[in-house]
Enzyme design. Structure first.
Site: not given
Ligand code: F6R
Length: 242
Positions: A67, A136, A138, A143
């Site tokens: 992303d 959440n 995701h 989301e």
């Molecule tokens: C990042 C992504 C997100 C993260 C998620 C967890 O490319 O796609 O889904 O993997 O938000 O983020 P952290 O590792 O910062 O807790």
């Protein structure tokens, strides 16, 4: 879904690095799906170390990131392209032309999404996809309420995700509310998926992903459908599993 519970975040990173190393040793021209965020940083450090020591090479590998923020170009310090260059690509023997991050500055984001899917397909599909998980549930920027068969598209971020990621932006700095993200269907197409999660603040999301019903309310629960998904977590992230 295979669940691997390690003692702490360092062990999670080492286990994840082993999976990536095995993949690259088996197939030098692997197509790797990569993630940003805090969780994979230790894994990337370990991959950099192994690359320097000659244990693994990325020379023939291709990467596709999950992303990118829509509205930031790759030179913005908070863009995911910038993050990947800093945290991994600048330190390994990969050909930068073979690294792909969705273009956050695309003039026509819809076309850019289709193009991203086409590039992945032309590369032969993703062999190994790395994932983190949001509080959440995701994965990528899919989301809650994301379609379980969704493809790469523009997605609005939830308030919770914007708040979680605000720590990376200066006070008063522009923080995007939109992203381009691989869809859940895109992620499920990867031949193998490895999700890393550490810390108590991920325990609810991990429980919902592993033990909850398959539901768009917890996008990560879609991994229950994948035939080769490995979830590597520390004791804190595993603390709410039955
Ligand atoms: C990042 C992504 C997100 C993260 C998620 C967890 O490319 O796609 O889904 O993997 O938000 O983020 P952290 O590792 O910062 O807790």
């Amino acid at each position: 879904m295979q669940i691997v519970i390690m003692n702490d975040a360092a062990e999670v990173a080492a286990y994840g690095a082993d999976i990536f190393s095995t993949q690259l040793q088996r197939k030098a021209e692997s197509v790797l799906g990569l993630a940003t965020g805090s969780t994979p940083v230790a894994l990337y450090q370990e991959l950099i170390r192994r690359n320097r020591e000659g244990v693994i090479s990325f020379k023939d590998a291709t990467t596709f990131n999950l992303d990118e923020y829509l509205g930031l170009n790759g030179s913005h310090p908070q863009s995911y392209r910038f993050f990947m260059d800093e945290q991994l690509f600048n330190h390994i023997d990969i050909d930068k032309d073979n690294t792909h991050v969705p273009p956050g500055d695309a003039k026509n984001p819809m076309t850019a999404c289709q193009d991203y899917e086409a590039r992945m397909a032309a590369a032969g599909g993703v062999d190994l996809q790395l994932l983190g998980i949001g509080r959440n549930g995701h994965i990528g920027f899919n989301e809650p309420s994301s379609g379980l068969t969704s493809r790469t598209r523009v997605k609005t971020l939830t308030r919770e995700t914007i708040e979680d990621n605000a720590r990376f932006f200066e006070e008063g700095e522009y923080q995007p509310h939109l992203s381009i993200t691989m869809g859940i269907g895109t992620i499920l197409d990867a031949r193998k998926v490895v999700l890393l999660a550490t810390g108590e603040n991920k325990a609810d999301a991990v429980r919902d992903m592993v033990e909850g019903p398959l539901t768009a309310s917890c996008p990560a629960s879609a991994l229950q459908l994948h035939k080769d998904a490995v979830v590597v977590i520390d004791l804190a992230a595993a603390s709410k599993l039955k």
